[in-house]
Design an enzyme around this catalytic site. Structure first.
Site, PDB file in Angstrom:
ATOM      1  N   GLU A 134       0.818  -1.224   0.000  1.00  0.00           N
ATOM      2  CA  GLU A 134       0.000   0.000   0.000  1.00  0.00           C
ATOM      3  C   GLU A 134       0.845   1.264   0.000  1.00  0.00           C
ATOM      4  O   GLU A 134       0.687   2.157   0.838  1.00  0.00           O
ATOM      5  CB  GLU A 134      -0.982  -0.014   1.192  1.00  0.00           C
ATOM      6  CG  GLU A 134      -1.933  -1.197   1.081  1.00  0.00           C
ATOM      7  CD  GLU A 134      -3.131  -1.153   2.005  1.00  0.00           C
ATOM      8  OE1 GLU A 134      -4.157  -1.732   1.655  1.00  0.00           O
ATOM      9  OE2 GLU A 134      -3.050  -0.531   3.081  1.00  0.00           O
ATOM     10  N   GLU A 174      -5.652  -8.322  -1.719  1.00  0.00           N
ATOM     11  CA  GLU A 174      -6.411  -8.176  -0.470  1.00  0.00           C
ATOM     12  C   GLU A 174      -7.846  -7.845  -0.831  1.00  0.00           C
ATOM     13  O   GLU A 174      -8.087  -7.004  -1.694  1.00  0.00           O
ATOM     14  CB  GLU A 174      -5.862  -7.044   0.408  1.00  0.00           C
ATOM     15  CG  GLU A 174      -4.571  -7.365   1.100  1.00  0.00           C
ATOM     16  CD  GLU A 174      -4.115  -6.260   2.055  1.00  0.00           C
ATOM     17  OE1 GLU A 174      -4.988  -5.564   2.621  1.00  0.00           O
ATOM     18  OE2 GLU A 174      -2.904  -6.096   2.215  1.00  0.00           O
TER      19      GLU A 174
HETATM   20  P1  P53 Z   1      -7.806  -3.469   8.767  1.00  0.00           P
HETATM   21  C1  P53 Z   1      -7.277   0.941   5.458  1.00  0.00           C
HETATM   22  C2  P53 Z   1      -7.971   0.932   4.258  1.00  0.00           C
HETATM   23  C3  P53 Z   1      -7.657   0.019   3.276  1.00  0.00           C
HETATM   24  C4  P53 Z   1      -6.621  -0.880   3.493  1.00  0.00           C
HETATM   25  O1  P53 Z   1      -7.424  -3.354   7.217  1.00  0.00           O
HETATM   26  C5  P53 Z   1      -5.930  -0.853   4.677  1.00  0.00           C
HETATM   27  C6  P53 Z   1      -6.250   0.049   5.679  1.00  0.00           C
HETATM   28  C7  P53 Z   1      -5.492   0.070   6.966  1.00  0.00           C
HETATM   29  O2  P53 Z   1      -6.331  -0.062   8.026  1.00  0.00           O
HETATM   30  O3  P53 Z   1      -4.884  -1.683   4.913  1.00  0.00           O
HETATM   31  C8  P53 Z   1      -4.819  -2.985   4.384  1.00  0.00           C
HETATM   32  O4  P53 Z   1      -6.872  -4.464   9.342  1.00  0.00           O
HETATM   33  C9  P53 Z   1      -3.496  -3.545   4.834  1.00  0.00           C
HETATM   34  C10 P53 Z   1      -3.617  -4.700   5.798  1.00  0.00           C
HETATM   35  C11 P53 Z   1      -4.860  -4.522   6.631  1.00  0.00           C
HETATM   36  C12 P53 Z   1      -6.055  -4.602   5.704  1.00  0.00           C
HETATM   37  O5  P53 Z   1      -5.994  -3.614   4.713  1.00  0.00           O
HETATM   38  O6  P53 Z   1      -7.632  -2.111   9.305  1.00  0.00           O
HETATM   39  O7  P53 Z   1      -2.657  -3.898   3.765  1.00  0.00           O
HETATM   40  O8  P53 Z   1      -2.426  -4.768   6.536  1.00  0.00           O
HETATM   41  O9  P53 Z   1      -4.966  -5.428   7.674  1.00  0.00           O
HETATM   42  C13 P53 Z   1      -7.388  -4.488   6.420  1.00  0.00           C
HETATM   43  O10 P53 Z   1      -9.216  -3.940   8.790  1.00  0.00           O
END
Ligand code: P53
Length: 476
Positions: free
Chosen positions: A178, A372
């Protein structure tokens, strides 16, 4: 057209969110190890302690789900679901505990050898994120992270160490997770800027140095093994105009360019896009960019493009004054009345994934991977131990249908690794109760629980999806 025969189905995690064992076998502390748990609404504003005080506070990354000691069991479960690929990150601080050492830590290197060997047993291809929110704390503290050009060399050395060591075990790599969060509030986990307030110029300079580090890794990696596929990774927040008022549409185009296009353009096309150059000029942001840098960016373009996709948002001309902000609220977008939101306020948008895949592919025409995607939700364990996460199945079903349509549109989509395929701690809030997994882990927000793994309903469902190469999406 449907999913190609060799489509890479799998799942994704990151070291700091699952490994635990934060100070075991010579590991140093990463920036994420300084984050305390937050709360459901904390989002990315978790307390960040310069000095870790484990007597007083709980730091979720320190124990994670203890993947460090459970990897065999966990990989066996991934294999049972039929994973073709497993996206994981390497903790930089296991390899170079401070980031600036001369020689790597052998115990750290050995751990990932063991993990890759275990994956190989089941024919699962590793996909490695070299840096996923786990910059060595020392580099932030003593160098101001990537603001210091020396960090480019530290990263290059770290990446090269991995390439040399694992050249016959790993083919797919991603340089930075990211990367486009690099100048935003929680960018410090990427760029290491936490000692003081930094000007916008400094933030973009650090990001520039990250681009250079990434490009150097790409160049070095291809020399070590020409078969390597080295990609970029962006957080894609799809943006729609709130209305068809041209002013809203224009504002959307601008916000989208800056957040979603900028970093991809640099890493795929090898140069800064015109709109960022103008942005720098207009805002008196003067970056140190040499001719040599420009050539390096050209030379170090990535082989494929990957991104996270969780949600979309709406943009309006008067964004700053609006009351109807969408949840998750990282980007200041406004809500979309046609979409449902997750319990954390993220707007769920499956059709948006097809739109996004086409948007990205039409711009770059390189292979894409969704690395993701998923639903952070509360799960309830029934008395008989079962977990009936039909909401998660529904989420995945709708997104997989749209991916298939995008492939039918002609998009070269090569893989799909849903986030947190095994429950892990949230990056945003540090909670355990924001669960994404097909596999449940008995652990709560305060760090209590047996760490026992169990299969959710979605585990069996996803197995069936992979088995049928995306054809059988029917409910269980
Ligand atoms: P969590 C925010 C928005 C989109 C992706 O996020 C993001 C985030 C960070 O919060 O991060 C990615 O755990 C990231 C992962 C993360 C996942 O999204 O806040 O690459 O490390 O865990 C989900 O729900």
């Amino acid at each position: 057209m449907s999913f190609p025969k060799n489509f890479l189905w799998g799942g994704a995690t990151a070291a700091n969110q699952c490994e635990g064992a934060w100070d075991v076998d010579g590991k140093g502390d990463s920036i994420s190890d300084h984050n305390r748990a937050g709360s459901r609404t904390a989002n990315t504003h978790r307390a960040f302690d310069l000095v870790i005080d484990t007597d007083k506070y709980y730091y979720p990354s320190h124990t994670g789900i203890d993947f460090y000691h459970h990897y065999k069991e966990d990989i066996a479960l991934f294999a049972e679901m039929g994973f073709k690929v497993y996206r994981l990150s390497i903790a930089w601080t296991r390899i170079f505990p401070n980031g600036d050492e001369e020689t790597p830590n052998e115990a750290g290197l050995q751990f990932y050898d063991d993990v890759f060997d275990e994956l190989a047993k089941y024919g699962i291809e590793p996909l490695v994120t070299i840096s996923h929110f786990e910059l060595p704390f020392h580099l932030g503290k003593n160098y101001d992270g990537f603001l210091d050009k020396r960090s480019i060399g530290f990263y290059e050395k770290y990446a090269t160490t991995l390439f040399e060591r694992y050249k016959d075990k790993v083919k797919y790599w991603l340089t930075f997770n990211e990367i486009n969060f690099g100048t935003m509030d929680h960018g410090k986990r990427i760029n290491g800027l936490f000692n003081r307030e930094y000007s916008e110029t400094e933030q973009f300079q650090a990001l520039h140095n990250i681009f250079l580090a990434s490009a150097r890794a790409v160049v070095a990696g291809h020399k070590i093994n020409p078969e390597f596929k080295i990609g970029c990774m962006l957080a894609y927040i799809t943006m729609y105009p709130k209305t068809c008022r041209p002013e809203d549409v224009l504002k959307t185009q601008q916000a989208n360019a800056k957040f979603n296009y900028f970093c991809g353009d640099v890493q795929v096309k090898g140069k800064y896009p015109y709109f960022m150059k103008r942005y720098f000029e207009k805002n008196d942001i003067q970056l140190e960019v040499t001719q040599e840098d420009r050539e390096l960016l050209q030379e170090g373009v990535v082989d494929y493009y990957t991104f996270s996709y969780y949600m979309s948002t709406c943009i309006a001309e008067d964004l700053d004054k609006r009351e109807d902000k969408s949840g998750g609220n990282l980007f200041g977008g406004v809500s979309n009345e046609y979409l449902e939101t997750s319990d954390w306020g993220w707007q769920i948008d499956a059709v948006g994934l097809r739109y996004t895949l086409n948007q990205i592919y039409s711009r770059y025409e390189v292979p894409l991977m969704v690395v993701e995607n998923g639903l952070g939700a509360f799960d309830e364990v029934q008395e008989d131990g079962s977990i009936n996460d039909d909401y998660r199945i529904d989420y995945f079903k709708r997104h997989i249908i749209e991916m298939e349509k995008a492939i039918d549109d002609g998009v070269d989509l090569i893989g799909y690794t849903p986030w947190g395929c095994i429950d892990l701690i949230s990056a945003g809030t540090g909670e355990m109760s924001k669960r994404y997994g097909f596999i449940y882990v008995d652990r709560d927000d305060e760090g209590n629980g047996t760490l026992a793994r169990s299969k959710k309903k979605s585990f069996y469902w996803y197995k069936q999806v992979i088995e049928s190469n995306g054809k059988n999406l029917s409910d269980l």
